[in-house]
Design an enzyme around this catalytic site. Structure first.
Site, mmCIF file in Angstrom:
data_model
loop_
_atom_site.group_PDB
_atom_site.id
_atom_site.type_symbol
_atom_site.label_atom_id
_atom_site.label_comp_id
_atom_site.label_asym_id
_atom_site.label_seq_id
_atom_site.Cartn_x
_atom_site.Cartn_y
_atom_site.Cartn_z
ATOM 1 N N ASP A 52 10.633 -4.036 41.117
ATOM 2 C CA ASP A 52 10.788 -4.173 39.673
ATOM 3 C C ASP A 52 9.485 -3.965 38.893
ATOM 4 O O ASP A 52 9.402 -4.317 37.723
ATOM 5 C CB ASP A 52 11.369 -5.562 39.356
ATOM 6 C CG ASP A 52 11.943 -5.663 37.952
ATOM 7 O OD1 ASP A 52 12.414 -4.627 37.438
ATOM 8 O OD2 ASP A 52 11.911 -6.757 37.368
ATOM 9 N N CYS A 101 35.190 -2.708 37.586
ATOM 10 C CA CYS A 101 35.244 -3.548 36.389
ATOM 11 C C CYS A 101 36.590 -3.409 35.680
ATOM 12 O O CYS A 101 37.003 -4.310 34.939
ATOM 13 C CB CYS A 101 34.125 -3.181 35.417
ATOM 14 S SG CYS A 101 32.465 -3.583 36.007
ATOM 15 N N CYS A 121 38.195 -5.028 32.186
ATOM 16 C CA CYS A 121 37.550 -6.309 31.857
ATOM 17 C C CYS A 121 36.401 -6.106 30.868
ATOM 18 O O CYS A 121 35.591 -5.184 30.995
ATOM 19 C CB CYS A 121 37.030 -6.955 33.129
ATOM 20 S SG CYS A 121 36.192 -8.534 32.856
ATOM 21 N N CYS A 170 31.969 -9.736 29.967
ATOM 22 C CA CYS A 170 30.514 -9.723 29.763
ATOM 23 C C CYS A 170 30.150 -9.244 28.365
ATOM 24 O O CYS A 170 29.242 -9.783 27.716
ATOM 25 C CB CYS A 170 29.836 -8.868 30.822
ATOM 26 S SG CYS A 170 30.376 -7.139 30.871
ATOM 27 N N CYS A 230 28.631 -12.154 25.011
ATOM 28 C CA CYS A 230 27.245 -12.134 24.524
ATOM 29 C C CYS A 230 27.161 -12.756 23.136
ATOM 30 O O CYS A 230 27.797 -12.280 22.195
ATOM 31 C CB CYS A 230 26.717 -10.700 24.491
ATOM 32 S SG CYS A 230 25.007 -10.602 23.922
ATOM 33 N N CYS A 282 19.096 -8.801 22.518
ATOM 34 C CA CYS A 282 19.293 -9.520 23.786
ATOM 35 C C CYS A 282 18.388 -10.751 23.870
ATOM 36 O O CYS A 282 17.168 -10.670 23.661
ATOM 37 C CB CYS A 282 18.999 -8.573 24.942
ATOM 38 S SG CYS A 282 19.157 -9.341 26.567
ATOM 39 N N CYS A 333 18.577 -15.262 29.989
ATOM 40 C CA CYS A 333 19.963 -15.587 29.648
ATOM 41 C C CYS A 333 20.851 -15.064 30.775
ATOM 42 O O CYS A 333 20.661 -13.940 31.244
ATOM 43 C CB CYS A 333 20.365 -14.954 28.317
ATOM 44 S SG CYS A 333 22.092 -15.203 27.864
ATOM 45 N N CYS A 390 26.163 -13.093 30.488
ATOM 46 C CA CYS A 390 26.993 -11.939 30.860
ATOM 47 C C CYS A 390 27.259 -11.888 32.362
ATOM 48 O O CYS A 390 28.180 -11.203 32.815
ATOM 49 C CB CYS A 390 26.380 -10.629 30.367
ATOM 50 S SG CYS A 390 24.853 -10.151 31.186
#
Length: 356
Positions: A131, A186, A189, A192, A196, A212, A239, A242
């Site tokens: 990352d 997914c 759906c 998520c 938010c 965000c 956070c 989601c």
């Protein structure tokens, strides 16, 4: 020794090192690169200038390791399910940041995996990234068969869910590749996207960092807009909303990596302690954690804002001292929060905690 045998032994050793999954992908250009460029063009990176700076480098893994032929992607499930806090003093920290710094954990595991591979293939050259290099890890995770990229932009594994951290080992030897994950699970759906609190999703697969909470509580430097401050709902670093609402995480396993398990002082932190802590001592406590990304000023700013959002009267003495803090964002947060807390003191309308 056949490549297949080497691959299988490599995966077995990865499991011994604590990886929950490992896949191998060819070092091809990332399929999502144009999507990433469009994301930048739309301004969704907010003021994260490094995203623009390394735009070209993300177009190929050869910019990370010259001569790379294989990309090994490992995932590790982290943390525990969050429990609601009963006190308005307690904040929320994203699950991945409640233990040790995941970068260090992944680098160590990837380094040990590379050392094992070097014993099998002495001439191999490799580089471990977690990352921090210009690599679109989630693209390679999909190419390596680990899962698909969901509507919330997270990589989702059918068995492991999305509460995983990804690390990649780039090597200059060709291994047998795993088939890419072709399915998308997914469906229709939208949990998520709809959950938010700040409407940060411009649509499926389109996260606008300018809205965000993770961006505002981690990456942003400086004062926080009032609209964001009023929507924190206790989030003081990151956070998880989601991900928490994603059906694929209902039966996903909790983390078994000891280093990434929640520490008591970070899982449900006492934000008044953050506000009142000696700056030097607080900075020392942050070493070795992912929380250090936001720095002391960002975390104290966030803590002050949450106290103001909740109108926590007992935070008033600490907030008052912050009016003289060295950091502008901390002073601004303290002023905003004091106005709300003092109003609560006059009216007796302090907000309850998360469990209230």
């Amino acid at each position: 020794m056949s490549k297949t045998t080497l691959r299988d032994r490599l995966k077995a050793h990865a499991r011994e090192l604590g990886f929950d999954a490992l896949g191998i992908a060819p070092a091809v250009p990332p399929p999502g690169y144009e999507h990433y460029r469009e994301w930048l063009r739309r301004g969704f990176a907010a003021d994260m200038a490094y995203m623009h700076k390394h735009e070209a480098a993300r177009s190929t893994p050869h910019r990370v390791l010259e001569g790379v032929r294989s990309v090994l992607v490992g995932s590790v499930v982290y943390g525990r399910r969050r429990t609601a806090s009963e006190s308005p003093r307690q904040g929320k920290v994203a699950r991945y940041a409640q233990g040790a710094d995941y970068h260090e954990v992944l680098w160590q595991k990837l380094g040990e995996l590379l050392a094992w591979l070097k014993r099998e293939v002495p001439e191999v050259i490799g580089r471990a990234v977690a990352d921090t290099a210009p690599l679109l890890e989630r693209d390679y995770a999909r190419l390596a068969g680990l899962g698909w990229i969901g509507k919330n932009t997270m990589m989702i594994d059918r068995k492991l869910g999305s509460f995983t951290v990804l690390g990649a080992l780039l090597v200059d030897c060709e291994l047998e590749y795993d088939p890419p994950h072709e399915g998308f699970h997914c469906g229709t759906c939208r949990r998520c996207l709809d959950a938010c609190p700040t409407g940060a999703f411009a649509g499926p697969f389109q996260l606008d960092a300018r809205k965000c909470l993770s961006y505002w509580t981690i990456e942003h430097r400086g004062p926080t807009p009032e609209a964001i401050a009023e929507s924190l709902d206790g989030w003081s670093f990151g956070c998880d909303i989601c991900q928490e609402v994603c059906p694929w995480n209902r039966k996903a396993p909790e983390g078994s990596e000891t280093a990434l398990l929640p520490r008591g002082d970070w899982a449900n932190p006492d934000l008044i302690e953050w506000i009142e802590a000696d700056p030097l001592e607080f900075r020392k406590r942050l070493k070795g954690t992912a929380l250090s990304r936001a720095k002391r000023s960002g975390l104290v700013r966030n803590a002050a804002l949450v106290m103001g959002e909740r109108r926590v009267i007992e935070a008033i003495p600490g907030l008052t001292k912050l009016l003289d803090d060295d950091a502008e964002e901390v002073r601004e947060a303290a002023r905003w929060s004091l106005g709300r807390c003092n109003e609560a003191a006059l009216t007796g309308e302090e907000a309850p905690g998360e469990g209230g």
